[in-house]
Structure formats: C-alpha cells, structure tokens
Write a protein that holds these residues in place. Structure first.
Motif, mmCIF file in Angstrom:
data_model
loop_
_atom_site.group_PDB
_atom_site.id
_atom_site.type_symbol
_atom_site.label_atom_id
_atom_site.label_comp_id
_atom_site.label_asym_id
_atom_site.label_seq_id
_atom_site.Cartn_x
_atom_site.Cartn_y
_atom_site.Cartn_z
ATOM 1 N N ASP A 33 -10.497 -6.162 -3.449
ATOM 2 C CA ASP A 33 -11.375 -7.124 -2.779
ATOM 3 C C ASP A 33 -12.064 -6.430 -1.605
ATOM 4 N N PRO A 34 -13.399 -6.392 -1.600
ATOM 5 C CA PRO A 34 -14.105 -5.668 -0.531
ATOM 6 C C PRO A 34 -13.828 -6.210 0.864
ATOM 7 N N ASP A 35 -13.567 -7.506 0.986
ATOM 8 C CA ASP A 35 -13.264 -8.074 2.305
ATOM 9 C C ASP A 35 -11.874 -7.661 2.803
ATOM 10 N N LEU A 36 -10.984 -7.334 1.865
ATOM 11 C CA LEU A 36 -9.624 -6.946 2.248
ATOM 12 C C LEU A 36 -9.490 -5.437 2.422
ATOM 13 N N ILE A 37 -10.086 -4.668 1.547
ATOM 14 C CA ILE A 37 -9.862 -3.214 1.572
ATOM 15 C C ILE A 37 -10.329 -2.596 2.889
ATOM 16 N N VAL A 38 -11.382 -3.120 3.488
ATOM 17 C CA VAL A 38 -11.866 -2.559 4.756
ATOM 18 C C VAL A 38 -10.899 -2.862 5.904
ATOM 19 N N ARG A 39 -9.970 -3.766 5.674
ATOM 20 C CA ARG A 39 -9.025 -4.142 6.732
ATOM 21 C C ARG A 39 -7.764 -3.271 6.750
ATOM 22 N N TRP A 40 -7.569 -2.465 5.692
ATOM 23 C CA TRP A 40 -6.335 -1.669 5.689
ATOM 24 C C TRP A 40 -6.524 -0.197 5.287
ATOM 25 N N LEU A 41 -7.541 0.143 4.543
ATOM 26 C CA LEU A 41 -7.660 1.518 4.044
ATOM 27 C C LEU A 41 -8.209 2.451 5.125
ATOM 28 N N GLY A 42 -7.407 3.405 5.516
ATOM 29 C CA GLY A 42 -7.834 4.400 6.487
ATOM 30 C C GLY A 42 -6.927 4.454 7.696
ATOM 31 N N PRO A 43 -7.071 5.531 8.435
ATOM 32 C CA PRO A 43 -6.223 5.722 9.616
ATOM 33 C C PRO A 43 -6.549 4.725 10.722
ATOM 34 N N HIS A 44 -5.562 4.489 11.595
ATOM 35 C CA HIS A 44 -5.789 3.682 12.792
ATOM 36 C C HIS A 44 -6.909 4.322 13.612
ATOM 37 N N GLY A 135 -4.459 16.530 7.282
ATOM 38 C CA GLY A 135 -3.861 15.407 7.997
ATOM 39 C C GLY A 135 -3.830 14.140 7.171
ATOM 40 N N MET A 136 -3.966 14.275 5.876
ATOM 41 C CA MET A 136 -3.996 13.095 5.008
ATOM 42 C C MET A 136 -2.718 12.264 5.103
ATOM 43 N N GLU A 137 -1.591 12.906 5.409
ATOM 44 C CA GLU A 137 -0.327 12.178 5.487
ATOM 45 C C GLU A 137 -0.407 11.056 6.519
ATOM 46 N N ALA A 138 -0.934 11.358 7.690
ATOM 47 C CA ALA A 138 -1.053 10.334 8.740
ATOM 48 C C ALA A 138 -1.967 9.206 8.272
ATOM 49 N N GLY A 139 -3.047 9.547 7.577
ATOM 50 C CA GLY A 139 -3.957 8.522 7.073
ATOM 51 C C GLY A 139 -3.302 7.622 6.040
ATOM 52 N N ILE A 140 -2.485 8.206 5.174
ATOM 53 C CA ILE A 140 -1.782 7.412 4.154
ATOM 54 C C ILE A 140 -0.781 6.475 4.815
ATOM 55 N N VAL A 141 0.016 7.010 5.728
ATOM 56 C CA VAL A 141 1.030 6.180 6.400
ATOM 57 C C VAL A 141 0.353 5.067 7.202
ATOM 58 N N ASP A 142 -0.700 5.404 7.951
ATOM 59 C CA ASP A 142 -1.430 4.377 8.703
ATOM 60 C C ASP A 142 -1.972 3.305 7.764
ATOM 61 N N SER A 143 -2.557 3.722 6.655
ATOM 62 C CA SER A 143 -3.124 2.758 5.707
ATOM 63 C C SER A 143 -2.055 1.798 5.203
ATOM 64 N N TYR A 144 -0.915 2.332 4.796
ATOM 65 C CA TYR A 144 0.131 1.449 4.272
ATOM 66 C C TYR A 144 0.728 0.557 5.364
ATOM 67 N N ASP A 145 0.797 1.057 6.589
ATOM 68 C CA ASP A 145 1.243 0.183 7.685
ATOM 69 C C ASP A 145 0.256 -0.971 7.867
ATOM 70 N N ARG A 146 -1.024 -0.666 7.804
ATOM 71 C CA ARG A 146 -2.048 -1.707 7.936
ATOM 72 C C ARG A 146 -2.003 -2.662 6.734
ATOM 73 N N LEU A 147 -1.723 -2.117 5.528
ATOM 74 C CA LEU A 147 -1.595 -2.976 4.343
ATOM 75 C C LEU A 147 -0.428 -3.945 4.514
ATOM 76 N N ASP A 148 0.699 -3.456 5.029
ATOM 77 C CA ASP A 148 1.845 -4.339 5.293
ATOM 78 C C ASP A 148 1.443 -5.488 6.208
ATOM 79 N N THR A 149 0.739 -5.165 7.270
ATOM 80 C CA THR A 149 0.311 -6.199 8.223
ATOM 81 C C THR A 149 -0.608 -7.204 7.544
ATOM 82 N N LEU A 150 -1.565 -6.694 6.783
ATOM 83 C CA LEU A 150 -2.502 -7.572 6.083
ATOM 84 C C LEU A 150 -1.778 -8.485 5.097
ATOM 85 N N LEU A 151 -0.877 -7.918 4.293
ATOM 86 C CA LEU A 151 -0.179 -8.717 3.285
ATOM 87 C C LEU A 151 0.749 -9.743 3.930
#
Length: 155
Positions: A33-44, A135-151
């Motif tokens: 969902d384009p409205d959701l993906i912009v809220r979690w994909l990517g580093p803080h 530095g992709m590891e930090a971006g992945i971890v940040d993204s999943y942390d943001r996904l947790d918050t969103l979900l």
C-alpha cells in the motif's frame, strides 16, 4: 522484536528474518500500500518519496530516500506478489546494473504474528559486500522497527 541478518562470507546472499505482531495479510498490505510503505521503509531520519508503486505481479516501484547528506534512489520490478511472498528485483541507482533478486516470504505463526523471511541474491560477492559495507544493516533494522510501530497502530 529483533532482526536477524546473515551474510555468509564468500557468497552473494543476504538473509533477513524478522517476526512482527500482525497477521500476514496486514504485513502484505504494509508492503504493497503506497500510503503505508512510505511510513516504514527506510532508515530513521530519511524522507521517502514514492515515485512509482505498482505492487502486482509484473508491476514495479521507484522511490527516493532523502536526508541532509543527499538522496538515494532505488527501483525494481515485481515478479510475483501473492499472499505468501513477494519476488522482486532491487537496484540502488548509485550502483547501476547490480540488480538483486529478492524473495520476501510471509509465514503466519498462528498467534497473530508473522515471520518475514527475506533472501537476496546479488549478481556477485563483490556487489553483496558493497551493499553490506554501505550500512544497509542499519537501514533494514530501522525499517523493521518502524514497521513494528506502524503495525501496532492502524495498518
């Protein structure tokens, strides 16, 4: 919840595993969902602009992440989008031609949680190593942390 990232030396693979407190349907929606993906994909700290998202088999995506240091563009095509998995290509435009093939599987754990398992195949060990060193590891971890918050809210 923690994210496990595995990049065995000498191989072109990266494997990522994360469990989230949401059904597979909600997780798939967050990925498509384009409205959701912009809220979690990517580093803080990065702003995401979605230039294209056609999340269906045969569709594609194109987005840019921006911060005070610059912008980072990514694109790819979806081979398969289903309830069980997404198979897609992934390319950082800063490394043109190093196209990665990714499989992202969503497995319901029967208790309202989902295991997300990603398997990425890079065109070479050198391309994989460059991605790891970026530095992709930090971006992945940040993204999943943001996904947790969103979900946990309204996804």
């Amino acid at each position: 919840m923690s994210t496990t990232i595995t990049a065995q030396p000498g191989t072109p693979f990266i494997d990522v595993t994360r469990e989230v407190a949401a059904s597979p349907e909600k997780v798939l929606r967050a990925y498509t969902d384009p409205d959701l993906i912009v809220r979690w994909l990517g580093p803080h700290g990065m702003e995401m602009e979605l230039l294209e998202l056609d999340a269906r088999s045969g569709g594609g995506y194109h987005y840019v992440h921006r911060d005070e240091r610059g912008e980072y563009r990514f694109r790819g095509v979806y081979h398969t989008v289903s309830a069980e998995r997404i198979i897609q290509t992934f390319e950082f435009e800063g490394a043109p031609g190093d196209v990665c093939l990714e499989t992202i599987a969503f497995t319901g754990l029967g208790d309202g949680r989902t295991r997300i398992e990603g398997h990425s195949v890079f065109p070479s060990v050198e391309a994989r190593d460059a991605a790891v060193e970026s530095g992709m590891e930090a971006g992945i971890v940040d993204s999943y942390d943001r996904l947790d918050t969103l979900l946990g809210k309204d996804a």
